[in-house]
Design a protein around this motif. Structure first.
Motif, mmCIF file in Angstrom:
data_model
loop_
_atom_site.group_PDB
_atom_site.id
_atom_site.type_symbol
_atom_site.label_atom_id
_atom_site.label_comp_id
_atom_site.label_asym_id
_atom_site.label_seq_id
_atom_site.Cartn_x
_atom_site.Cartn_y
_atom_site.Cartn_z
ATOM 1 N N THR A 81 -8.664 -26.262 0.607
ATOM 2 C CA THR A 81 -9.687 -25.222 0.490
ATOM 3 C C THR A 81 -8.962 -23.912 0.247
ATOM 4 N N ILE A 82 -9.623 -23.021 -0.471
ATOM 5 C CA ILE A 82 -8.963 -21.758 -0.807
ATOM 6 C C ILE A 82 -9.841 -20.572 -0.423
ATOM 7 N N ASP A 83 -9.174 -19.486 -0.057
ATOM 8 C CA ASP A 83 -9.812 -18.200 0.196
ATOM 9 C C ASP A 83 -9.222 -17.213 -0.796
ATOM 10 N N PRO A 84 -10.058 -16.646 -1.687
ATOM 11 C CA PRO A 84 -9.535 -15.692 -2.673
ATOM 12 C C PRO A 84 -9.072 -14.397 -2.007
ATOM 13 N N LEU A 85 -8.055 -13.806 -2.597
ATOM 14 C CA LEU A 85 -7.560 -12.502 -2.171
ATOM 15 C C LEU A 85 -7.822 -11.498 -3.281
ATOM 16 N N SER A 93 -5.153 -13.983 -10.359
ATOM 17 C CA SER A 93 -5.857 -14.338 -9.129
ATOM 18 C C SER A 93 -4.848 -14.817 -8.096
ATOM 19 N N VAL A 95 -4.747 -16.583 -4.027
ATOM 20 C CA VAL A 95 -5.541 -17.255 -3.000
ATOM 21 C C VAL A 95 -4.639 -17.639 -1.838
ATOM 22 N N HIS A 98 -5.551 -23.769 2.214
ATOM 23 C CA HIS A 98 -5.451 -24.499 3.475
ATOM 24 C C HIS A 98 -5.524 -25.984 3.153
#
Length: 109
Positions: A81-85, A93, A95, A98
């Motif tokens: 799973t990814i969380d964008p930064l 982009s 990220v 996890h």
């Protein structure tokens, strides 16, 4: 890239890595798929090899396909799973990923 293992065990803990990924985009469907390989290395020079295939509408799947030294025979199935930064640059982009899954060591003899 840097990897850490929240459980503190040595698999993907305190390792640096690099990936070579290809992104295939279908502009009419507004989808993309990503395929490629990553290699991680620890302070002792032992490596972990990973293959990733991210398909539209499916979980982001990666699998560890082996390693060297203490990681020889390592196998794992992972969902990412990814969380964008927020990026400082247009078109770039970043990220935080996890990885969750299970691993085992197989007999290589």
């Amino acid at each position: 890239m840097a990897a850490s293992n929240e459980a503190g065990n040595p698999v993907l803990n305190n390792m640096g890595g690099r990936c070579q990924l290809s992104r295939l985009t279908d502009s009419s469907a507004k989808t993309a798929e990503i395929h490629g390989f990553c290699t991680y290395i620890d302070k002792d020079g032992d490596q972990v090899f990973e293959q990733c295939d991210w398909m539209p509408g499916s979980p982001n799947n990666c699998k560890i396909t082996g390693g060297t030294g203490k990681f020889e025979g390592l196998q794992a199935a992972l969902v990412v799973t990814i969380d964008p930064l927020k990026s400082n640059f247009d078109g770039i982009s970043q990220v935080i990923g996890h990885k969750k899954g299970t691993y085992k060591f197989t007999n290589t003899n």
